[in-house]
Design a protein around this motif. Structure first.
Motif, PDB file in Angstrom:
ATOM      1  N   ILE A 134       0.834  -1.195   0.000  1.00  0.00           N
ATOM      2  CA  ILE A 134       0.000   0.000   0.000  1.00  0.00           C
ATOM      3  C   ILE A 134       0.870   1.247   0.000  1.00  0.00           C
ATOM      4  N   ASN A 135       0.454   2.233  -0.759  1.00  0.00           N
ATOM      5  CA  ASN A 135       1.102   3.544  -0.750  1.00  0.00           C
ATOM      6  C   ASN A 135       0.089   4.596  -0.333  1.00  0.00           C
ATOM      7  N   PHE A 137      -0.945   7.327   3.144  1.00  0.00           N
ATOM      8  CA  PHE A 137      -1.633   7.251   4.427  1.00  0.00           C
ATOM      9  C   PHE A 137      -2.856   8.160   4.373  1.00  0.00           C
ATOM     10  N   ILE A 142      -4.769   6.453  -0.536  1.00  0.00           N
ATOM     11  CA  ILE A 142      -4.306   5.069  -0.639  1.00  0.00           C
ATOM     12  C   ILE A 142      -4.367   4.573  -2.082  1.00  0.00           C
ATOM     13  N   THR A 143      -3.283   3.939  -2.512  1.00  0.00           N
ATOM     14  CA  THR A 143      -3.269   3.128  -3.723  1.00  0.00           C
ATOM     15  C   THR A 143      -2.486   1.861  -3.382  1.00  0.00           C
TER      16      THR A 143
END
Length: 297
Positions: A134-135, A137, A142-143
């Motif tokens: 996950i990238n 915060f 989120i992606t």
């Protein structure tokens, strides 16, 4: 600066610290800390702790062990929970730097009783093996991708099993795309929406439907009057398609007295502007619920 020490708390009230006594309650832990650096960018320390109890959402989790290192805005470590209602192992890495904001984690969860944890009203028991990357915060940043190696949800004598599924969330220009793929399920949601807005608007739409069904004029007038004071949000649109084979396997743990054909398709859209519009199209050869049947729908 170099430091080394021992941490111990008896009944530290996390609710008072975080300003939310409904979600967070008290924590009792013991642990050791050693390292160098005191700022987020220079800190390099090891933390090993045993959490005897921590209250979250009204449930008191017990027997939690953490072991990890935080170095230059990067954490790597393990969390193990051996609680009567949740067995969880997380082996992960977290990069909290502004440039990355990244989480990678391997998750193993067994025999987790969601009702006893006050997460659902029904008696769901969940076990899963999954891998997250996950990238970002925050819900609207989120992606990433989640790979579910195995998932088992049990409800009384019924169970749902899902293996080798891929869940993703990505941005393409101004649009957000969420998807899930597996042997039986292919679903996609796309549009110029933010997750927080979509979540809030769908919840509001559900409440409005229930209010309209009750048809109480006092409640209706009060509700729509309260909406006049709310700030208008930016308009957006969402499109969705869902194709499922063997849907009864996935629906039976949640819905009783249901029969549905071996393949179904749902598609439609949700538009938010001055007015809110939801369209849903459903395709299935046959459907019956509590002895009421529909065919060639």
């Amino acid at each position: 600066s170099k430091y080394e020490g021992f941490l111990s708390t008896g009944n530290l009230d996390l609710g008072l610290i975080f300003g939310d006594t409904t979600l967070f309650q008290k924590i009792a832990l013991e642990g050791s800390l050693s390292g160098t650096g005191l700022s987020r960018s220079s800190a390099d320390f090891f933390l090993k702790s045993t959490i005897d109890k921590v209250g979250v959402n009204g449930y008191e989790y017990s027997n939690i062990n953490t072991d990890g290192e935080f170095k230059e805005e990067f954490f790597e470590g393990k969390i193990v929970i051996d609680d009567p209602n949740i067995k969880l192992k997380v082996d992960g890495k977290i990069d909290v730097s502004d440039e990355r904001e990244e989480i990678k984690a391997l998750i193993e969860m067994d025999s987790t009783n969601l009702r006893n944890l006050f997460l659902t009203d029904q008696n769901f028991i969940v076990s899963t093996r999954s891998n997250l990357e996950i990238n970002g915060f925050g819900i609207d940043r989120i992606t990433g991708v989640g790979e579910i190696t195995s998932l088992l949800i049990q409800n009384e004598e019924k169970e749902l099993s899902l293996d080798n599924a891929l869940l993703g969330l990505k941005r393409v220009n101004e649009d957000r795309i969420a998807y899930i793929t597996s042997d039986d399920i292919n679903a996609e949601i796309s549009g110029n929406f933010e997750l927080s807005s979509l979540q809030a608007d769908l919840r509001r739409l559900g409440n409005e439907i229930l209010i309209e069904l009750d048809n109480d004029s006092t409640i209706l007038n009060s509700y729509y009057t309260s909406l006049q004071d709310q700030e208008a949000t930016a308009p957006y649109s969402v499109q969705f398609t869902i194709d499922v084979e063997n849907p009864i396997e996935y629906l039976s743990p949640f819905v009783n007295d249901l029969y549905i054909s071996d393949q179904i398709q749902l598609y439609g859209g949700f538009n938010k502007g001055e007015q809110t519009d939801l369209s849903v199209n459903f395709i299935a050869d046959s459907l019956s619920y509590q002895n009421r049947a529909i065919t060639n729908s």
